[in-house]
Design a protein around this motif. Sequence first.
Motif, PDB file in Angstrom:
ATOM      1  N   ASP A 153      96.048  30.732  38.568  1.00 39.91           N
ATOM      2  CA  ASP A 153      96.098  32.065  37.946  1.00 39.91           C
ATOM      3  C   ASP A 153      97.505  32.622  38.008  1.00 39.91           C
ATOM      4  O   ASP A 153      97.941  33.363  37.130  1.00 39.91           O
ATOM      5  CB  ASP A 153      95.100  33.000  38.614  1.00 39.91           C
ATOM      6  N   GLY A 154      98.262  32.212  39.031  1.00 36.67           N
ATOM      7  CA  GLY A 154      99.655  32.661  39.119  1.00 36.67           C
ATOM      8  C   GLY A 154     100.495  32.027  38.025  1.00 36.67           C
ATOM      9  O   GLY A 154     101.198  32.726  37.285  1.00 36.67           O
ATOM     10  N   ASN A 181      92.505  27.340  37.788  1.00 38.67           N
ATOM     11  CA  ASN A 181      92.168  27.434  39.212  1.00 38.67           C
ATOM     12  C   ASN A 181      92.471  28.855  39.669  1.00 38.67           C
ATOM     13  O   ASN A 181      93.592  29.188  40.042  1.00 38.67           O
ATOM     14  CB  ASN A 181      92.997  26.420  40.017  1.00 38.67           C
ATOM     15  N   ASN A 183      92.278  31.593  42.095  1.00 43.61           N
ATOM     16  CA  ASN A 183      92.019  32.068  43.460  1.00 43.61           C
ATOM     17  C   ASN A 183      92.560  33.468  43.650  1.00 43.61           C
ATOM     18  O   ASN A 183      92.682  33.972  44.763  1.00 43.61           O
ATOM     19  CB  ASN A 183      92.640  31.109  44.490  1.00 43.61           C
ATOM     20  N   ARG A 185      95.467  34.600  43.485  1.00 43.47           N
ATOM     21  CA  ARG A 185      96.750  34.774  44.185  1.00 43.47           C
ATOM     22  C   ARG A 185      97.808  33.831  43.663  1.00 43.47           C
ATOM     23  O   ARG A 185      97.519  32.720  43.234  1.00 43.47           O
ATOM     24  CB  ARG A 185      96.561  34.471  45.676  1.00 43.47           C
ATOM     25  N   SER A 186      99.064  34.358  43.733  1.00 42.06           N
ATOM     26  CA  SER A 186     100.203  33.450  43.696  1.00 42.06           C
ATOM     27  C   SER A 186     100.493  33.224  45.167  1.00 42.06           C
ATOM     28  O   SER A 186      99.695  32.618  45.854  1.00 42.06           O
ATOM     29  CB  SER A 186     101.373  34.111  42.991  1.00 42.06           C
TER      30      SER A 186
HETATM   31 MG   LIG Z   1      96.516  31.216  42.455  1.00 43.47          MG
END
Ligand SMILES: [Mg+2]
Length: 635
Positions: A153-154, A181, A183, A185-186
Amino acid sequence: MSGLLGSIEGPQDVKRLAVEELPQLAGEIRDVLVDACARFGGHLGPNLGVVELTIALHRVFDSPRDPIIWDTGHQSYVHKLLTGRAAGFEALKQEGGLSGYPSQAESEHDFVENSHASTALSYADGLAKAFKLHRDRDASGDAGRTAVAVIGDGALTGGMAWEALNNIAAIKDLPVVIVVNDNGRSYSPTIGGLASHLSSLRVNRRYEDVLEYVKDKIGNVPVLYDALHGFKKGVKDVLAPQVMFEDLGLKYVGPIDGHDEQAMEAALRQARDFRGPVIVHALTQKGRGYTPAENHDEDQFHSPGAFDRATGAEKPKGRIWTNVFSEELVRLGKERDDLVAITAAMLHPTGLNAFAEAYPDRIYDVGIAEQHALTSAAGLALGGLHPIVAVYATFLNRAFDQLLMDVALHRLPVTVVLDRAGVTGDDGASHNGMWDLSILQVVPGLRVAVPRDGDRLTELLREAVEVTDGPTVLRFPKGPVAEPIEAVGKLGEMDLLRAAAAEPDVLLVGVGPMAQVCMDAAVLLDAQGISATVVDPRWVKPLDEALVLAAGAHKLVAVVEDNGRVGGVGDAVARLLRDADVDVPVRTFGIPQQFLDHAKRAKILGRIGLTGQDLARQITEAVARRSNAAEPVRR
Ligand SMILES: [Mg+2]
Ligand SMILES: Cc1ncc(C[n+]2csc(CCOP(=O)(O)OP(=O)(O)O)c2C)c(N)n1
Ligand SMILES: CC(=O)[C@@H](O)[C@H](O)COP(=O)(O)O
């Protein structure tokens, strides 16, 4: 390697396992990940989050016939374990050992070695177009190969990813599967309108019109209106990603629990058999299965150094260059309310977290979007502010045009701070900050400073933010901050660190932390009867004209920089002296213009000769060659 993992030579062995055996395999994989990262450091959090997802990928697709492209590549450890490289985790990220990123030399299952984010979808676009061309020409009816890209997602906040999606969505039978993917977060929580609404981004206009119509009909009956509003929010949360991606022309499958291996397999099979561009949206947890990572409040063990397996306590890193920058920027922020800061999804690693805590309305996290960061900084400067853009040196490459044409062309007061400049080492070839001092040479009006120690970093940062008629760049390496070297005098604006004896032989120009290497070499040269002057330019662009005079008083000039040799400061010094008709030879010492295999920074510096001993040896040889050449030929 014992257990099920010990029986896996490649994806065919993963496919052969019974479903009931998969949880045991996942457990064994997590054990290896935690052990290896505890010993050597590594991307534990990201890899713990893709265990089930990677198992499912290798049970559904046929790697390497169906290439799996890992965006950024830091989350490919599980992929390596399932493609016969479990033994390599005994030397993860060590010199000569397993790379922390995909490596073509290691395996036919690895394709992309570049650790720069947001590229996977473009690779997949190209691969899928090639597969489509072969498939359309093949009369056998073979379904052909499928390109699979796994993007976080980052990484999905990087502009390149959307350039690729725009192209992928245009070809209805393009054989590509994109696994997001997600989650959340970066390093820190992924930011931005896109990311925060990945699970509920944009709702189809028609849906909103229907709701408006119903709302008009029921008027303002509160209980009904609240129910409708709740319904709207619920549906929006579920439907939005599907609407977003399908509006783009992409089939959407999800969201799927990325830790439910069988659900992932089912979704991936559905995607594979669709025979067109498909997004599989997997919801995962960074650090899954290792409590200290799951509970880590900063970055869920994104890339810890070595740590105690039992407690998760990292081995102390000591005071690093980033700490000096971070603290000084907070002090500067108190003095100057026009200073604002920009991070590209790396608030903590670049040290901007302290500034963010002190001045929460003066920090901007733009996601993994360095190009946008630079041009947004240009906007901030046009708006009367002085932005500080903090990125790792290697990632500046991505925003070169923005620095050149959006910032420098307009002579805007933007300060770029490059952390991890020079050899970084164990993150491999694409992480070394070895190009910035070369590419920055060609930017008109841009000034570059390279501090030799923490005190100079403080000084030079202050000088940089005082510049109002153009951009400034400051760069410093990874790891412990250098011990201070006090100047014994000045040569123009440059710091004189060591004065040669009466008859000076060599002028050593130490760029930043290479000043220490020059000081070490000068002592060794003394023993050879060669007297050396050591100078630290502090600002390496533009160079100080005093260098011309100083060079003319020496027999040889040696420029030492922790940057690629080609087009770096050494070449700039040679050009300066040539233009001034100063006929003194210039030797340049730096990083060879090669892609360097991973190893610790100190090991690589030793391997490429950037040590006092190597420098002294090479200079002694150069002086000897010159004196032999000057000797009259004996008859
Ligand atoms: Mg991520
Ligand atoms: C162009 C670029 N900028 C910054 C980085 C540093 N970086 C490495 S991983 C990462 C976060 C990636 O987040 P995501 O894609 O969500 O993957 P996750 O770690 O969450 O699995 C960042 C910012 C990078 N590799 N490339
Ligand atoms: C993959 C990536 O780009 C980062 O996670 C990087 O590996 C971190 O480097 P440092 O450990 O030097 O912060």
